[in-house]
Design an enzyme around this catalytic site. Structure first.
Site, PDB file in Angstrom:
ATOM      1  NE  ARG A  59      -2.037  -0.422   6.158  1.00 10.55           N
ATOM      2  CZ  ARG A  59      -1.612  -1.386   4.998  1.00 10.55           C
ATOM      3  NH1 ARG A  59      -0.771  -2.212   5.733  1.00 10.55           N
ATOM      4  NH2 ARG A  59      -2.241  -1.685   4.274  1.00 10.55           N
ATOM      5  CE  LYS A  78       9.847  14.101  20.043  1.00 12.83           C
ATOM      6  NZ  LYS A  78       9.766  15.509  19.229  1.00 12.83           N
ATOM      7  CB  THR A 121      -0.796  -0.151   1.412  1.00 14.02           C
ATOM      8  OG1 THR A 121      -1.478  -1.146   1.298  1.00 14.02           O
ATOM      9  CG2 THR A 121      -1.924   1.041   0.991  1.00 14.02           C
TER      10      THR A 121
HETATM   11  N1   CP Z   1      -2.599  -5.589   0.791  1.00 10.79           N
HETATM   12  C1   CP Z   1      -1.772  -4.684   1.494  1.00 10.79           C
HETATM   13  O1   CP Z   1      -2.335  -3.806   2.225  1.00 10.79           O
HETATM   14  O2   CP Z   1      -0.459  -4.885   1.528  1.00 10.79           O
HETATM   15  P1   CP Z   1       0.525  -4.035   2.658  1.00 10.79           P
HETATM   16  O3   CP Z   1       0.087  -4.583   4.114  1.00 10.79           O
HETATM   17  O4   CP Z   1       1.862  -4.775   2.440  1.00 10.79           O
HETATM   18  O5   CP Z   1       0.305  -2.831   2.512  1.00 10.79           O
END
Ligand code: CP
Length: 302
Positions: free
Chosen positions: A101, A80, A52
């Site tokens: 993420r 921190k 991703t």
């Molecule tokens: N498919 C996917 O989200 O892979 P990664 O976790 O490597 O980003």
């Protein structure tokens, strides 16, 4: 899509999915352009990633933009004690778009509510992974020639697998038949089955893998995600329950393609990799084109 965050796959309509796929196909034919020149994209990864993050970064680089960000929250001021809100408010000052993420479900939605730039959810816990879903749709359309009326077997961790949750919702626009193949402990959550019931979409649940893939157009394999289990013993019980092997593919349909969001652990034997029905590495490549389409649409450049 312009200036709108992408938090859940149902933030987009069917027509918007199809438009993203159309633009992704354009980028596949002509991936090196300066359309993002002068733009900065921030990638904030509070959880590990290979595909991703790198496919977003590859997409930005091919399109002439710049990338900032972190790959590990412990190298940021989160270490921190800085809050997610303060992190997002700060990074909005430095970028035109944030790809995030985070392990907490709902974190991307929260970020989108405080941010002054669009947020792309690159996975929030077990909840959603909408850009993976769009590249999955692109892969399905490319290999099947259509998204309509397909039989899709989803295999493995259907409880915690955010990619299957997003894909199920998106495919519900295209009259699919689903086969859910999982151990009892990792069944598709009731809320998703109720969603399918409300739309009149067919699905069955199975335990056996080999017997239930013969009439499939797509097998969507998933990894059992160790990081989502509170009890390591529960993970040990189910981690190797399904392993797709090459000989299981005998008698399957010619148009069958095997997808996997990756990373894989043991769930697809490497003897499948040479089979023409294995599509997971091409699927990962499709992520670059799909993410080019998503970012340029969000920034109003396409
Ligand atoms: N498919 C996917 O989200 O892979 P990664 O976790 O490597 O980003």
């Amino acid at each position: 899509m312009k200036n709108r965050s992408l938090v859940s796959i149902d933030d987009y309509t069917k027509e918007e999915y199809l438009e993203i796929l159309r633009v992704a196909a354009e980028f596949e034919k002509n991936p090196v352009q300066n359309i993002l020149e002068g733009r900065v994209v921030a990638t904030l990864f509070f959880e590990p990633s290979t595909r991703t993050r790198l496919s977003f970064e590859s997409a930005v680089n091919y399109l002439g933009g710049r990338i900032i960000g972190f790959t590990d929250a412990s190298s940021s001021s989160v270490k921190k004690g800085e809050s997610l809100k303060d992190t997002i408010l700060t990074v909005c000052n430095y970028s035109d778009l944030i790809v995030m993420r985070h392990p907490l479900e709902g974190s991307a939605k929260y970020a989108s509510e405080v941010a002054s730039v669009p947020i792309i959810n690159a996975g929030d816990g077990a909840n959603q992974h909408p850009t993976q879903c769009l590249l999955d749709l692109f892969s399905i359309q490319k290999t099947q020639g259509t998204l309509e009326n397909l039989t899709i077997s989803m295999v493995g961790d259907l409880k915690y697998g955010r990619t299957v949750h997003s894909l199920l919702m998106a495919m519900s626009h295209f009259n699919p038949t689903f086969k859910f193949i999982s151990p009892v402990e990792l069944k598709m959550p009731d809320e998703y089955k109720m969603f399918l019931d409300s739309k009149g979409i067919k699905y069955e649940e199975y335990l056996d893998l080999a017997e239930n893939i013969k009439d499939s157009d797509i097998i969507y394999m998933t990894r059992v995600q160790r990081e989502r289990f509170a009890d390591p013993l529960e993970y040990e019980k189910v981690k190797n329950v399904y392993v797709l092997k090459n000989d299981m593919l005998e008698g399957t349909k010619d148009n069958l393609r095997i997808l996997h969001p990756l990373p894989r652990v043991n769930e697809i034997d490497t003897d499948v990799d040479g089979n023409e029905k294995a599509y997971y590495f091409q699927q990962a490549q499709n992520g670059v084109y799909a993410r080019m389409a998503i970012m340029t649409k969000m920034l109003g450049l396409k």
